[in-house]
Structure formats: C-alpha cells, structure tokens
Scaffold this motif. Sequence first.
Motif, PDB file in Angstrom:
ATOM      1  N   PHE A 289       0.825  -1.217   0.000  1.00 14.09           N
ATOM      2  CA  PHE A 289       0.000   0.000   0.000  1.00 14.09           C
ATOM      3  C   PHE A 289       0.859   1.268   0.000  1.00 14.09           C
ATOM      4  O   PHE A 289       0.635   2.169  -0.772  1.00 14.09           O
TER       5      PHE A 289
ATOM      6  N   LEU B  37       1.084   3.918   1.944  1.00 15.24           N
ATOM      7  CA  LEU B  37       0.388   5.186   2.175  1.00 15.24           C
ATOM      8  C   LEU B  37       0.989   5.907   3.374  1.00 15.24           C
ATOM      9  O   LEU B  37       1.508   5.277   4.296  1.00 15.24           O
TER      10      LEU B  37
ATOM     11  N   PRO C   7       0.309   7.561   6.710  1.00 16.42           N
ATOM     12  CA  PRO C   7      -0.832   7.474   7.631  1.00 16.42           C
ATOM     13  C   PRO C   7      -1.342   8.829   8.116  1.00 16.42           C
ATOM     14  O   PRO C   7      -2.489   8.935   8.555  1.00 16.42           O
TER      15      PRO C   7
ATOM     16  N   VAL D 132      -7.009  10.463   2.344  1.00 19.98           N
ATOM     17  CA  VAL D 132      -7.051   9.777   1.052  1.00 19.98           C
ATOM     18  C   VAL D 132      -6.698  10.750  -0.070  1.00 19.98           C
ATOM     19  O   VAL D 132      -5.843  10.474  -0.916  1.00 19.98           O
TER      20      VAL D 132
ATOM     21  N   ASN E  21      -3.010  11.761   0.008  1.00 18.07           N
ATOM     22  CA  ASN E  21      -2.156  10.680  -0.474  1.00 18.07           C
ATOM     23  C   ASN E  21      -2.194  10.585  -2.001  1.00 18.07           C
ATOM     24  O   ASN E  21      -1.158  10.405  -2.645  1.00 18.07           O
TER      25      ASN E  21
ATOM     26  N   PRO F 260      -5.847   6.578   6.279  1.00 16.28           N
ATOM     27  CA  PRO F 260      -5.619   5.151   5.999  1.00 16.28           C
ATOM     28  C   PRO F 260      -6.079   4.212   7.111  1.00 16.28           C
ATOM     29  O   PRO F 260      -6.573   3.117   6.824  1.00 16.28           O
ATOM     30  N   LYS F 261      -5.925   4.619   8.383  1.00 17.09           N
ATOM     31  CA  LYS F 261      -6.301   3.735   9.490  1.00 17.09           C
ATOM     32  C   LYS F 261      -7.799   3.453   9.519  1.00 17.09           C
ATOM     33  O   LYS F 261      -8.245   2.488  10.148  1.00 17.09           O
TER      34      LYS F 261
ATOM     35  N   LEU G   9      -9.551   2.780   6.852  1.00 18.76           N
ATOM     36  CA  LEU G   9      -9.886   2.008   5.657  1.00 18.76           C
ATOM     37  C   LEU G   9      -9.495   0.548   5.806  1.00 18.76           C
ATOM     38  O   LEU G   9      -8.542   0.212   6.511  1.00 18.76           O
TER      39      LEU G   9
ATOM     40  N   ARG H  62      -7.438   0.578   1.068  1.00 17.67           N
ATOM     41  CA  ARG H  62      -6.107   1.204   1.038  1.00 17.67           C
ATOM     42  C   ARG H  62      -5.392   0.910  -0.271  1.00 17.67           C
ATOM     43  O   ARG H  62      -4.687   1.771  -0.812  1.00 17.67           O
ATOM     44  N   GLN H  63      -5.563  -0.311  -0.794  1.00 17.43           N
ATOM     45  CA  GLN H  63      -4.937  -0.618  -2.074  1.00 17.43           C
ATOM     46  C   GLN H  63      -5.592   0.173  -3.197  1.00 17.43           C
ATOM     47  O   GLN H  63      -4.927   0.547  -4.177  1.00 17.43           O
TER      48      GLN H  63
ATOM     49  N   VAL I 124      -6.609   3.205  -2.847  1.00 13.62           N
ATOM     50  CA  VAL I 124      -5.969   4.518  -2.747  1.00 13.62           C
ATOM     51  C   VAL I 124      -4.615   4.493  -3.467  1.00 13.62           C
ATOM     52  O   VAL I 124      -4.267   5.423  -4.207  1.00 13.62           O
TER      53      VAL I 124
END
Length: 438
Positions: A92, A94, A96, A100, A103, A139-140, A142, A147-148, A150
């Motif tokens: 992922f 991302l 944190p 979204v 990112n 992210p936390k 999702l 997340r993938q 994103v």
Amino acid sequence: MDQNVSQPLVTVRNCRQSYHKEASADLVVLDDVDLTLHEGEIVALLGRSGSGKSTLLRIVSGLLKPTSGDVRWRGEPLRGPAPGVAMVFQSFALFPWLTVQENVELGLEALGVKKDEREERSEEAIDLIGLGGYDTAYPKELSGGMRQRVGLARALVVHPDLLLMDEPFSALDVLTAETLRTDLIDLWMEKKLPLKSILIVTHNIEEAVLMADRILVFSSNPGRVAHELKVPFAHPRNRFDPAFRQMVDDIYGIMTRRAPKPAPAATARTGFATPLHPVSTNLISGLIETLYGAPYHGRADLPALAAALQYEVDDLLPLGETLQLLGFAVLEEGDLILTETGKKFADAETEDRKEIFTEQLRANVPLVNAIRAVIDQRSNHRASAVRFRDELEDNMSPEYADETLRAVISWGRYAEIFEYDEEAQQFGLEEEDEEEEA
C-alpha cells in the motif's frame, strides 16, 4: 485492443543483474532477460519468490540500472526514472498522517501541478476506483482493499502510459483481491483507465491467466524467462472454463519440470549450492498422508491440490519440492506423485517414520552430513553455524542461506543427527551421543 507493434513502450534486451560479493562469485539475480511491452496489453511476470520479477520491474521503471543489457523507453535508452510510469506496491505504501485525497495528490504535487487541478484530478481518480466519499478519511479508517484502491488512484492520477504492479493483491484476503482484480479489468476493458499498458508481477497462476494477454514464466537461480505464453481468452474470463483450467494446469506443469541432476563430481557441493525450504516435518508428514489417502491415492493434480488445501503456488511448490528432494514424491508435469518410500512413510508408525526420514535426509541432503562430520571431528563436538552460513552465502543470497540453514537445523534435530543451541548459534551432539563418542 490493438497493439502498436511499431513503437513498443518498453524493450529490454540481454538484461543481467548481479551483486558483487567479496571473496566469492557474484550473485546473479537476472540473466539474459528479454522483454518487449506494447501499447494496449497487460503482461504478467509469473514465477516463484526470488526469481527476479520485482528486480526486473524496478529496471523497467528506471529505478535500477542493470549490470548489463539494453533498456529502452519508447525507443530511447533509459537513463533514470522513466517518464510516464507509475507503480502500485504490495504494501500500500500510504502516509498514515495524510487523508485519502492528500495521499492521491502526492504525485501531482511532485510534478508541480497547481492546487485546483490537483484537487480535480484526484477527485476523478478517487471516484474512478470506487472510493468516492472517502476523500477526507485517513488510511487507518480504511480496510486493506480500500487502502490498495488509494494506492491505485495515486498511480492513475498522474495519467501514466505504463502501470507497474508488484504483487498488488497478495496482501489482501481472497474475496477482496478478487473484487479489486475484477474492477481493474472492467475499467481496462471499458477504456476508462488513463493507461497504455500494464505490467504486473505475480506468483499466482490463476491471477496471471485471469488478467494478462501474455505471461512470461520465470525460472529461478538466476531469474530467466523460461516460457512466454499468449493467453487466448477474451474478457471477462471464466476460471471454471475447461480451457482456462487446462492452461492453469499447463503452467503448473511448466513450473514443476525437474531441473537436470548435477554431475556426480558436483554432488558433494549440492548441499551448499541448492537453497532449501524451511518446511516443518509436521507439514511434510501431513502432505504425505494427504497424498496417500482418498481421493488422491498417491497422485494429485497440483491445481486441484492447491485449491483443496487453499494454498497458492508459492505455498505448495516448496512443500512439493521438499518431498521430491527427500525422495518421498516426484513433481511431474503439474502432478505430485508419492514414491514407494513416501507410501512406506505414510504406512509407518511414529518411530519408524523418524527412521525413514533420517535415512532419506542422510541420502539426499549433503549439508546435514557435512555438519555432522565437522561436529565429529571436533574434540568438544561443537561447530559454529556462522561457518556454514558463510559458505552458503558464497552460493546464494543471504535470505536463501538463512532459510537453508533453518531447514537443516529443523530436520537434523528431528532426525537426532545433531542438536542446535539457538543462543550460541552452535551445532552439537546430544549428551548420550557425546558419551558414546567418549
């Protein structure tokens, strides 16, 4: 989709990637690899972990310069990060502390795109991959699949010509991976993705056949393109279609063809040149029992066995190869077949099984005998594991050397050939063995 055969996006010729190791031969990861990637196609790089697929992906992206060979982007030599290429990772990747939208906008910000355009394009990408309404989430908040998505939106928002995907679904559960994979193919077929081509690394055979127009099957140690296969099925593809199943079965066969046996003069070295899988003796016993019983009765089709055990190729093949190495089974054109020794093991009681295992270990894994010989030669009957790890690393990567040593420690302990002190990292003899030696 039509291929523009006159202007490939990427060409790789005679690519070799090696890493220099002091006082020993270079470690070759890729050797003599060719790749041509045209517009309008999805190509899968399929192979075992450690076969150099991800290394080739980094070379295509321009993030890694090969030791030798020619790499071209749209006909021009690639001398750094390729323009028009984006990547999606397994993990992922991302930030944190960013939402979204933040990112997704990162790539555009790096390109110097103005704020208003960044917001517009990121919103379009987020909506495209099915995350509309989650712009301000972190992210936390999702799931893994979200997340993938994103990560996918972040790659697509820069409108790349080529999307590189490094095992993008392997960290997801089966159903989530299937949904995301299907959505991606639907968008590709509907021409909604701002892409010319996709290059995906996977070790999942069904995933490669479901997604790709062409599959490059890699062999290992070093990584080479062993086979190139064209997938003849139109999208959407039916994994239960007999022709689809046959292609999956054929690829299992390709990936399990036995390598030529080493020459007799090289036999003494195979313990230090062949990576071993740290498969537990419980798993070995369990698979032998499974193969021996119904419905297999000593012979199993690998795709069917993988489905029954809910294993992927990277889980099942190490088990099958270990059974073959120890003489309990044979891998043959996509089937796993018990030998007479394997059947004898399945029928035996616990102590008899240990005796059979010890005989097979001694006969087929020279490294075990080499360790025991050093122990026997020493007056204190002790030998440092560092010595053997160093010699293994002369012939393989540190990761493979560690796995090989762990396998030998586990099997040697079970067979009571030696003991191992984890804290001191030393091999030794059981107390009663030392008394017999004395």
